[in-house]
Design an enzyme around this catalytic site. Structure first.
Site, PDB file in Angstrom:
ATOM      1  N   GLY A 141      14.889  -6.917  34.126  1.00  0.00           N
ATOM      2  CA  GLY A 141      16.117  -6.254  34.529  1.00  0.00           C
ATOM      3  C   GLY A 141      17.119  -6.221  33.392  1.00  0.00           C
ATOM      4  O   GLY A 141      16.763  -6.053  32.223  1.00  0.00           O
ATOM      5  N   PHE A 195       0.856  -1.187   0.000  1.00  0.00           N
ATOM      6  CA  PHE A 195       0.000   0.000   0.000  1.00  0.00           C
ATOM      7  C   PHE A 195       0.890   1.235   0.000  1.00  0.00           C
ATOM      8  O   PHE A 195       1.634   1.468   0.953  1.00  0.00           O
ATOM      9  CB  PHE A 195      -0.922  -0.010   1.213  1.00  0.00           C
ATOM     10  CG  PHE A 195      -1.842   1.174   1.303  1.00  0.00           C
ATOM     11  CD1 PHE A 195      -2.606   1.557   0.217  1.00  0.00           C
ATOM     12  CD2 PHE A 195      -1.961   1.888   2.486  1.00  0.00           C
ATOM     13  CE1 PHE A 195      -3.473   2.641   0.301  1.00  0.00           C
ATOM     14  CE2 PHE A 195      -2.830   2.974   2.580  1.00  0.00           C
ATOM     15  CZ  PHE A 195      -3.585   3.353   1.490  1.00  0.00           C
ATOM     16  N   GLN A 209       6.051  -8.075  45.919  1.00  0.00           N
ATOM     17  CA  GLN A 209       4.798  -7.375  45.622  1.00  0.00           C
ATOM     18  C   GLN A 209       4.930  -6.355  44.495  1.00  0.00           C
ATOM     19  O   GLN A 209       3.995  -6.178  43.707  1.00  0.00           O
ATOM     20  CB  GLN A 209       4.261  -6.703  46.885  1.00  0.00           C
ATOM     21  CG  GLN A 209       3.695  -7.693  47.901  1.00  0.00           C
ATOM     22  CD  GLN A 209       3.086  -7.005  49.101  1.00  0.00           C
ATOM     23  OE1 GLN A 209       3.426  -5.871  49.421  1.00  0.00           O
ATOM     24  NE2 GLN A 209       2.172  -7.698  49.777  1.00  0.00           N
ATOM     25  N   GLU A 211      -1.432   3.048  10.548  1.00  0.00           N
ATOM     26  CA  GLU A 211      -2.907   2.936  10.551  1.00  0.00           C
ATOM     27  C   GLU A 211      -3.532   4.101  11.317  1.00  0.00           C
ATOM     28  O   GLU A 211      -4.609   3.985  11.896  1.00  0.00           O
ATOM     29  CB  GLU A 211      -3.372   1.608  11.162  1.00  0.00           C
ATOM     30  CG  GLU A 211      -2.948   0.376  10.380  1.00  0.00           C
ATOM     31  CD  GLU A 211      -3.762   0.150   9.127  1.00  0.00           C
ATOM     32  OE1 GLU A 211      -4.792   0.825   8.949  1.00  0.00           O
ATOM     33  OE2 GLU A 211      -3.354  -0.696   8.325  1.00  0.00           O
TER      34      GLU A 211
END
Length: 374
Positions: A333, A117, A273, A357
């Site tokens: 890391g 395209f 956590q 797009e």
């Protein structure tokens, strides 16, 4: 490079067939020919082309499910079939003549022809109505002159769906042409050296007095090119959104696998956590993207108006995968910064999703316009 995801692939058993070739793609900047042959045999070059023309005729919902799979691995695998299933074929399906459909669609569906395209120019990107490439009528043909930039698949393309100006300024002066790559007067620039998406080859396409017949115009109607492109944007935006979701799912799987194996401070980093928070954010955002793409694809198949929703999918999913990629590198890391890590190349690869797009900013304009219309 990519072995860590096995066993954590979720929906993506099909994509795992391509994963082992990712390193070859990175190193050679090309898709192995045997994989392209397999993609032809699987019908992937024609998945959105109607069955009557040799395609698979997938619904939009089915297509985004394939997009999730293709997005799970290197973007190059999707890109090589992208134009055949996007503007390259959809413009012909929607606005082409029966002769154009009969000639081009079966060749695109089989993968005999690879489409490209050609819209973007050195000074034309988001403002697609400002195309400067000219198409001058000369008897029973048009003569094309201009330069197209960053054209995906151009080095391997057999045909360009190319936008050129046949009339005055603005969108109404833009016409869509089907131009075989072998046409005299077409030359290609050097293959672009990009930040990411290796294996997805792009380059300039230079047109110098390129002569094409009158029936090279899609639909043999001047001034419809911009409108044709706009008609297939919703499908294209949903497709890219699904690929972004697939990439995010791959990055989540890579991150979870690494976090389970990596030990720090006497325990798996998956048990810390702050790592869990990054995993949770990535998992939740990825799931949200999958849900909104599937819902919008279903509405597309129901013939609903989804301009706002498609733009919202494109905006959210492509921005989301960038955040997921950033977290994936952080979780890995130093290992995530190395080129033998899958997350390193995905981090580079997904950046482009926010640009093509229609950029994120274009999607924002569309969403706001739709919200405030009327």
């Amino acid at each position: 490079m990519t072995g860590t995801v096995e066993g954590d692939v979720g929906w993506h058993n099909g994509a795992m067939h391509f994963v082992p070739a990712e390193q070859r793609v990175e190193e050679s900047n090309a898709i192995p020919e045997e994989i392209i042959a397999e993609m032809r045999a699987m019908g992937l070059f024609g998945m959105s082309i109607p069955e009557e023309y040799g395609g698979l005729g997938l619904t939009m919902e089915e297509e985004v499910l394939v997009g999730f799979e293709l997005g799970y691995t290197s973007p190059a695998f999707r890109s090589v079939i992208g134009t055949n299933n996007g503007i390259g074929s959809q413009g012909i399906i929607i606005d082409g003549t029966e002769a154009q459909k009969d000639y081009w669609l079966p060749r695109m569906a089989s993968g005999e022809v690879i489409g490209s395209f050609a819209l973007t120019e050195p000074d034309v990107g988001s403002d697609a109505a400002s195309v400067r490439t000219t198409a001058r009528r000369d008897g029973d043909s048009y003569v094309l002159n201009g330069t197209k930039r960053y054209i995906t698949n151009a080095p391997v393309a057999d045909v360009f769906t190319l936008m050129a100006r046949t009339g005055g300024p603005g969108a109404s002066g833009v016409t869509a042409f089907l131009v075989p790559a072998s046409t005299p007067g077409i030359t290609l620039g050097p293959v672009d050296r990009k930040m990411g998406q290796r294996g997805t080859r792009t380059c300039d396409v230079i047109l110098e007095d390129v002569r094409v017949p009158l029936d090279a115009v899609i639909g043999v109607v001047e001034g419809q090119g911009f409108k044709t492109a706009m008609k297939v944007l919703n499908r294209g935006r949903l497709h890219i959104s699904s690929v972004a979701v697939g990439a995010a799912e791959r990055l989540c799987d890579e991150s979870v696998a690494f976090a389970r194996d990596r030990q720090q401070f006497g325990k798996r980093i998956a048990d810390h956590q702050l790592i869990q928070a990054m995993l949770a954010d990535s998992g939740a955002e990825t799931w949200a993207g999958r849900c909104m793409v599937l819902e919008t694809a279903r509405r597309f198949d129901e013939k609903a108006r989804i301009v706002k929703e498609a733009a919202a999918c494109k905006m959210f999913c492509t921005e989301m995968v960038g955040r997921v990629a950033d977290r994936a590198v952080q979780i890995h890391g130093g290992a995530g910064y190395m080129q033998d890590s899958a997350v390193e190349h995905f981090y580079r690869d997904v950046r482009l999703f926010r640009l093509y797009e229609g950029t994120t900013q274009i999607q924002q304009i569309i969403i706001a316009r739709e919200m405030t219309a009327g």
